[in-house]
Design a protein around this motif. Structure first.
Motif, mmCIF file in Angstrom:
data_model
loop_
_atom_site.group_PDB
_atom_site.id
_atom_site.type_symbol
_atom_site.label_atom_id
_atom_site.label_comp_id
_atom_site.label_asym_id
_atom_site.label_seq_id
_atom_site.Cartn_x
_atom_site.Cartn_y
_atom_site.Cartn_z
ATOM 1 N N PRO A 143 0.834 -1.204 0.000
ATOM 2 C CA PRO A 143 0.000 0.000 0.000
ATOM 3 C C PRO A 143 0.878 1.267 0.000
ATOM 4 O O PRO A 143 1.965 1.272 0.569
ATOM 5 C CB PRO A 143 -0.760 -0.109 1.326
ATOM 6 N N MET A 144 0.418 2.300 -0.658
ATOM 7 C CA MET A 144 1.167 3.554 -0.721
ATOM 8 C C MET A 144 0.275 4.673 -0.173
ATOM 9 O O MET A 144 -0.284 5.456 -0.935
ATOM 10 C CB MET A 144 1.550 3.866 -2.159
ATOM 11 N N PRO A 145 0.140 4.719 1.165
ATOM 12 C CA PRO A 145 -0.813 5.659 1.763
ATOM 13 C C PRO A 145 -0.517 7.125 1.442
ATOM 14 O O PRO A 145 -1.409 7.954 1.541
ATOM 15 C CB PRO A 145 -0.701 5.374 3.261
ATOM 16 N N GLN A 146 0.710 7.431 1.077
ATOM 17 C CA GLN A 146 1.018 8.830 0.772
ATOM 18 C C GLN A 146 0.541 9.227 -0.632
ATOM 19 O O GLN A 146 0.378 10.402 -0.920
ATOM 20 C CB GLN A 146 2.526 9.115 0.878
ATOM 21 N N SER A 147 0.372 8.226 -1.515
ATOM 22 C CA SER A 147 -0.011 8.546 -2.894
ATOM 23 C C SER A 147 -1.410 8.090 -3.265
ATOM 24 O O SER A 147 -2.019 8.657 -4.158
ATOM 25 C CB SER A 147 0.951 7.878 -3.885
ATOM 26 N N ILE A 148 -1.879 7.015 -2.620
ATOM 27 C CA ILE A 148 -3.129 6.407 -3.058
ATOM 28 C C ILE A 148 -4.101 6.268 -1.892
ATOM 29 O O ILE A 148 -3.751 5.722 -0.853
ATOM 30 C CB ILE A 148 -2.861 4.999 -3.652
ATOM 31 N N ALA A 149 -5.318 6.775 -2.077
ATOM 32 C CA ALA A 149 -6.369 6.563 -1.085
ATOM 33 C C ALA A 149 -7.454 5.702 -1.716
ATOM 34 O O ALA A 149 -7.638 5.719 -2.936
ATOM 35 C CB ALA A 149 -6.953 7.893 -0.635
ATOM 36 N N PHE A 150 -8.148 4.940 -0.864
ATOM 37 C CA PHE A 150 -9.209 4.055 -1.339
ATOM 38 C C PHE A 150 -10.570 4.530 -0.842
ATOM 39 O O PHE A 150 -10.671 5.060 0.259
ATOM 40 C CB PHE A 150 -9.001 2.644 -0.796
ATOM 41 N N VAL A 151 -11.594 4.316 -1.649
ATOM 42 C CA VAL A 151 -12.966 4.384 -1.140
ATOM 43 C C VAL A 151 -13.590 3.027 -1.456
ATOM 44 O O VAL A 151 -13.626 2.628 -2.615
ATOM 45 C CB VAL A 151 -13.785 5.507 -1.812
ATOM 46 N N PHE A 152 -14.018 2.330 -0.406
ATOM 47 C CA PHE A 152 -14.577 1.000 -0.620
ATOM 48 C C PHE A 152 -16.093 1.061 -0.642
ATOM 49 O O PHE A 152 -16.682 2.124 -0.506
ATOM 50 C CB PHE A 152 -14.125 0.049 0.493
ATOM 51 N N GLN A 153 -16.703 -0.121 -0.726
ATOM 52 C CA GLN A 153 -18.170 -0.178 -0.641
ATOM 53 C C GLN A 153 -18.632 0.243 0.743
ATOM 54 O O GLN A 153 -17.851 0.474 1.641
ATOM 55 C CB GLN A 153 -18.653 -1.596 -0.953
ATOM 56 N N GLU A 154 -19.905 0.300 0.908
ATOM 57 C CA GLU A 154 -20.568 0.957 2.025
ATOM 58 C C GLU A 154 -19.974 0.763 3.426
ATOM 59 O O GLU A 154 -19.888 1.703 4.190
ATOM 60 C CB GLU A 154 -22.037 0.508 2.057
ATOM 61 N N ASN A 155 -19.554 -0.469 3.760
ATOM 62 C CA ASN A 155 -19.274 -0.730 5.182
ATOM 63 C C ASN A 155 -17.837 -0.486 5.633
ATOM 64 O O ASN A 155 -17.403 -1.053 6.605
ATOM 65 C CB ASN A 155 -19.677 -2.159 5.512
ATOM 66 N N ALA A 156 -17.092 0.379 4.944
ATOM 67 C CA ALA A 156 -15.685 0.534 5.305
ATOM 68 C C ALA A 156 -15.427 1.544 6.423
ATOM 69 O O ALA A 156 -14.318 1.630 6.917
ATOM 70 C CB ALA A 156 -14.859 0.889 4.077
ATOM 71 N N LEU A 157 -16.436 2.294 6.837
ATOM 72 C CA LEU A 157 -16.241 3.185 7.991
ATOM 73 C C LEU A 157 -16.257 2.335 9.255
ATOM 74 O O LEU A 157 -16.959 1.336 9.324
ATOM 75 C CB LEU A 157 -17.358 4.226 8.063
ATOM 76 N N PHE A 158 -15.490 2.761 10.278
ATOM 77 C CA PHE A 158 -15.471 2.009 11.529
ATOM 78 C C PHE A 158 -16.715 2.386 12.337
ATOM 79 O O PHE A 158 -16.866 3.544 12.720
ATOM 80 C CB PHE A 158 -14.202 2.318 12.335
ATOM 81 N N PRO A 159 -17.594 1.430 12.601
ATOM 82 C CA PRO A 159 -18.865 1.769 13.251
ATOM 83 C C PRO A 159 -18.702 2.246 14.691
ATOM 84 O O PRO A 159 -19.596 2.886 15.220
ATOM 85 C CB PRO A 159 -19.663 0.455 13.199
ATOM 86 N N TRP A 160 -17.560 1.954 15.323
ATOM 87 C CA TRP A 160 -17.371 2.332 16.727
ATOM 88 C C TRP A 160 -16.790 3.748 16.854
ATOM 89 O O TRP A 160 -16.604 4.237 17.959
ATOM 90 C CB TRP A 160 -16.449 1.327 17.433
ATOM 91 N N SER A 161 -16.505 4.395 15.735
ATOM 92 C CA SER A 161 -15.956 5.748 15.781
ATOM 93 C C SER A 161 -16.924 6.721 15.122
ATOM 94 O O SER A 161 -17.673 6.342 14.216
ATOM 95 C CB SER A 161 -14.632 5.811 15.019
#
Lengths: 285, 255
Positions: A80-98
């Motif tokens: 993974p290259m977090p400095q260059s590439i960001a992802f948006v996934f399908q609906e459930n990728a947010l952390f529900p506890w935050s």
């Protein structure tokens, strides 16, 4: 090859799941090459299981391909290259506890952004997607469309040049995805980011993309690339234009046979039945 | 989680209090109407006075602190070791396949059987109670925590990885929060079992502690005192349960 205008270069990438030679080995992606220009919005569209999501994951460094390589800004990636590439996934990728704000914050923590900068960036990106008032809500308290806006805000806050989206609106209803598509078009025209977008929706692909890459049936590869020459941001007027309809039909024509192939393989239809089915669908369309 | 402990309605509270009231009433009737011998069931007001005197001269503090010390050490050890072991085991499906059935079978053994052995190994003092408490509370905690760590959504892990999460980040921000709901129910069970086994150990053979006081007053035929200690133990276990309920409610919104 190492042209400054190229954001991502996919060179002869192919991929299979399971050990080679074993009968569990499944070819997911045939040899594929592709070059994505900086600031371009490219959609990947194709029948289920054609390998488009696999290709996206390979481009983001989440999956190591069985063969071939991907270069981002001229450098071969191997993770993974977090400095260059960001992802948006399908609906459930947010952390529900935050909360939404914490969800955005945590991405920047992973990325290593300083504390003082995180809050400012989080608020900026929430503002960009129109969720300022929902910063302290939990994902479960928002609608599906709002959750995807939040996921987009998280990707924006990472301030990467490239965003990879894996069917980000796949779980939403048609109306919501149209509105989100319009907003996305406006937003992206402003930011000048490079976007690669996996979708199942023909309309969405034509509406958002500069180019649409059409995959062949499983195991797939890019069979054809359609250019959509239309400036961003795009509006409702484009959707109702003849050009939109023509491109959409062209895309449908390209996809139709591939999807039919996938289906007959799935159900192991005898070829006569498959032909009958095709005639039927043709009559409907 | 948040909804699990819905606030009891006013009518519900009245009903609960009435239930306790009826029990006390039956107890009173047993002594005064049916004349059950005081050695078996001492009269409630006498027991109540003994509770008051235990509380007033603070003589309950020393046995209580010893029991709480044993429970605390046993529970803390089981929790920390349990979370650590579960984290290691859930790193690979192979380890889960090997250890989960093993822990389940061990958990099915009535571990109180080991108490005589622990008494030999660690003496009749606090050591043997802590060892028993750990043996009994460790496995439910491990099993629940393993289930908790398996509860993580692969999309969340993939998402965190795409944003550059380190192993520590992954544990702190993804694995641990995903595990919390199931982990808490394991801790709840673990604490109850630790308390139960420590008290059991103290009742069987010990020098001190709440269980020791109960056993000793029973052997001295002082039923009033024994009942007074039992009431104190009930109050302690209700307090522990209350603390856990509060923690459970504060652990975040239901997902």
């Amino acid at each position: 090859m190492n042209d400054i205008k190229t954001a991502i270069e996919v060179c002869g990438v192919h991929h299979g799941f399971g050990a080679k030679g074993s009968n569990l080995h499944v070819k997911a992606l045939l040899e594929t090459s592709l070059s994505v220009a900086k600031g371009e919005l490219l959609s990947l569209i194709g029948p289920s299981g054609c390998g488009k999501s696999t290709l996206l994951n390979i481009m983001g460094g989440l999956v190591s391909p069985t063969g071939g390589e991907v270069r981002v800004d001229g450098k071969t990636i191997n993770g993974p290259m977090p400095q260059s590439i960001a992802f948006v996934f399908q609906e459930n990728a947010l952390f529900p506890w935050s909360t939404i704000l914490e969800n955005i914050d945590v991405g920047m923590i992973f990325q290593g952004v300083s504390k003082s900068e995180r809050l400012e960036r989080a608020h900026q990106s929430l503002k960009a997607v129109g969720l300022t008032d929902f910063a302290n809500h939990y994902p479960g308290q928002l609608s599906g469309g709002m959750r995807q806006r939040a996921a987009l805000a998280r990707a924006l806050s990472l301030e990467t040049d490239i965003i990879l989206m894996d069917e980000p609106f796949g779980a939403l209803d048609e109306q919501t995805r149209m509105i989100l598509g319009e907003d996305l078009s406006i937003l992206l025209a402003r930011t000048g980011k490079t976007i690669i977008f996996v979708t199942h929706s023909l309309g969405e692909a034509v509406f958002l993309s500069d180019r649409v890459a059409v995959f062949s049936a499983r195991p797939g590869t890019i069979k054809h690339v359609i250019e959509v020459q239309e400036p961003h941001p795009r509006t409702q007027a484009f959707v109702t234009s003849d050009k939109f309809a023509r491109l959409r039909n062209e895309l449908y024509g390209l996809l139709h046979d591939e999807i039919r192939k996938t289906l007959s393989a799935d159900f192991r239809l005898p070829s006569a039945a498959a032909d009958g089915g095709r005639a039927n669908v043709a009559a409907h369309s | 989680m948040a909804q699990a402990q819905s606030p009891t309605s006013f009518g519900g509270t009245i009903a609960q209090l009435s239930f306790v009231g009826v029990l006390v009433g039956l107890w009173y009737a047993a002594s005064h109407v049916w004349h059950v011998p005081a050695i078996l069931l001492p009269e409630p007001t006498g027991v109540f006075m003994r509770v008051v005197s235990l509380l007033r001269n603070a003589s309950f503090l020393s046995p209580l602190s010893i029991t709480m010390h044993e429970v605390g050490v046993a529970f803390a050890f089981s929790t920390i070791a349990g979370i650590f072991v579960s984290f290691v085991v859930t790193r690979s499906q192979w380890l889960i396949d090997v250890f989960e059935p093993l822990f389940t079978s061990i958990n099915a053994i009535p571990a109180i059987l080991f108490f005589p052995l622990f008494a030999l190994l660690f003496g009749l003092d606090v050591g043997s109670k802590i060892a028993l408490g750990i043996t009994i509370s460790f496995f439910p905690i491990v099993l629940n925590t393993i289930a908790g760590f398996q509860n993580v959504d692969p999309v969340h892990m993939k998402c965190a990885r795409s944003m550059g999460a380190s192993n520590w980040h992954m544990f702190r921000y993804v694995l641990f929060p995903s595990a919390v709901p199931i982990l808490l129910s394991g801790l709840r069970m673990g604490l109850t079992l630790a308390f139960l086994s420590v008290l059991g150990g103290e009742t069987i053979a010990s020098f001190s502690g709440l269980g020791h006081e109960i056993a000793e007053s029973s052997q001295a035929m002082d039923s009033e005192l024994m009942y007074a200690w039992i009431i104190i133990v009930i109050c302690v276990s209700m307090s522990l349960n209350f603390i856990l309920t509060v923690l459970d409610d504060r652990s975040g919104p239901a997902t």
